[in-house]
Write an enzyme that holds these catalytic residues in place. Structure first.
Site, mmCIF file in Angstrom:
data_model
loop_
_atom_site.group_PDB
_atom_site.id
_atom_site.type_symbol
_atom_site.label_atom_id
_atom_site.label_comp_id
_atom_site.label_asym_id
_atom_site.label_seq_id
_atom_site.Cartn_x
_atom_site.Cartn_y
_atom_site.Cartn_z
ATOM 1 N N ASN A 10 -33.822 7.387 21.431
ATOM 2 C CA ASN A 10 -32.531 8.060 21.605
ATOM 3 C C ASN A 10 -32.745 9.935 21.657
ATOM 4 O O ASN A 10 -32.851 9.909 19.671
ATOM 5 C CB ASN A 10 -31.438 7.750 20.555
ATOM 6 N N LYS A 12 -31.026 12.580 21.225
ATOM 7 C CA LYS A 12 -29.791 13.366 21.102
ATOM 8 C C LYS A 12 -30.007 14.608 21.691
ATOM 9 O O LYS A 12 -30.259 14.075 23.192
ATOM 10 C CB LYS A 12 -29.573 13.319 19.625
ATOM 11 N N HIS A 95 -22.860 5.387 20.501
ATOM 12 C CA HIS A 95 -23.216 6.098 18.696
ATOM 13 C C HIS A 95 -21.936 6.253 17.973
ATOM 14 O O HIS A 95 -21.451 7.235 17.815
ATOM 15 C CB HIS A 95 -24.139 6.782 20.011
ATOM 16 N N SER A 212 -33.765 5.716 10.777
ATOM 17 C CA SER A 212 -34.749 5.582 10.093
ATOM 18 C C SER A 212 -36.125 5.034 10.464
ATOM 19 O O SER A 212 -36.209 5.088 9.494
ATOM 20 C CB SER A 212 -34.418 6.799 8.826
HETATM 21 P P1 PGA Z 1 -32.946 8.254 13.482
HETATM 22 O O1 PGA Z 1 -31.741 7.896 14.064
HETATM 23 O O2 PGA Z 1 -34.096 7.066 14.058
HETATM 24 O O3 PGA Z 1 -33.386 9.533 13.486
HETATM 25 O O4 PGA Z 1 -31.933 7.433 12.367
HETATM 26 C C1 PGA Z 1 -31.376 6.566 14.456
HETATM 27 C C2 PGA Z 1 -30.576 7.094 16.326
HETATM 28 O O5 PGA Z 1 -29.272 7.619 15.357
HETATM 29 O O6 PGA Z 1 -29.757 6.319 17.043
#
Ligand code: PGA
Length: 249
Positions: A10, A12, A95, A212
């Site tokens: 993802n 973002k 999300h 994470s």
């Molecule tokens: P992250 O995000 O791996 O940076 O914690 C996961 C997500 O929001 O899908």
């Protein structure tokens, strides 16, 4: 379950044409031969680039949101059929950033999920509790409520064509991962909830963990019986990290 894990990136709101070209090209090259099922969910303007760079590879691609409406006077929105038109396969729905910043209530999420399925896309439905909700010991209620909203609107059989991602909000982008046991508990709860309405659907459902995930913790998370892969934010922007996670699958 020894089927291949599903690892979805993802991105973002990150990217630029030149940066994406090197990231996508590296992911494409390094993903070849891995047994994990792999996808990247990119910002709308870069879907065409993902389509062309990833053509002929084992990396699928998708979007991060869609409109609950099929078409009409909804300035700025993108419909499921538009995404499906040129081959988009996956779309992230609900999300926590959409839920908390953009008013995606359970009802909106259920409508977007239905719209994705209607358009022939595979929704990656995100559920998860905030830190306050975990501390108040209502994780199970929150996750169940989020899941039930979708089951009530589209039926449990719809989950045969969907993917669920459990993403504890307190673990997203914070460097704080749920322990494998904490994640497994919620994954088992999700599978049991689905099983109550549809046993076979529950057995086949892919439930991803997000929050994470890094190459260093992926293997232990993916080793849990009800964790079928990961939804990867930050680490999906670094080819070696993303591929390291895919290789753990
Ligand atoms: P992250 O995000 O791996 O940076 O914690 C996961 C997500 O929001 O899908």
């Amino acid at each position: 379950m020894s089927r291949p894990k599903f690892v979805a990136g993802n991105w973002k709101m990150h990217g630029s044409l030149p940066a994406n070209l090197s990231l996508l090209s590296a992911v494409k090259a390094k993903a070849a031969g891995l047994k994990a099922q792999i996808a990247v969910c990119v910002p709308y303007p870069y879907l065409a680039q993902a389509q062309s760079v990833l053509a002929g590879s084992n990396v699928a691609w998708g979007a991060q949101d869609l409109s609950e409406h099929a078409q009409g006077a909804y300035t700025g929105e993108v419909s499921g059929s538009m995404l499906h038109d040129f081959g988009c396969r996956y779309v992230i729905i609900g999300h926590s950033e959409r839920r908390s910043y953009y008013g995606d209530t359970d009802a909106v999420v259920a409508a977007k999920y239905a719209a994705a399925l209607k358009a022939g896309l595979t929704p990656i439905l995100c559920v998860g509790e905030t830190l306050a909700e975990r501390e108040a010991d209502i994780t199970a209620q929150v996750v169940t409520r989020q899941l039930d909203a979708v089951i009530a609107a589209s039926g449990v059989e719809s989950l045969a064509k969907a993917v669920v991602a459990y993403e504890p909000v307190w673990a997203i982008g914070t460097g704080k991962t749920a322990t494998p046991a904490q994640a497994q508990d919620v994954h088992a709860l999700i599978r049991a909830r689905v099983a109550a309405a549809g046993r076979e659907v529950a057995a086949g459902l892919q439930i991803l963990y997000g929050g994470s995930v890094k190459p260093g913790n992926a293997k232990e998370l993916f080793g849990q019986p009800d964790i079928d892969g990961g939804l990867i934010g930050g680490a999906s922007l670094v080819a070696d990290d993303f591929i390291g996670i895919c290789a753990a699958g």
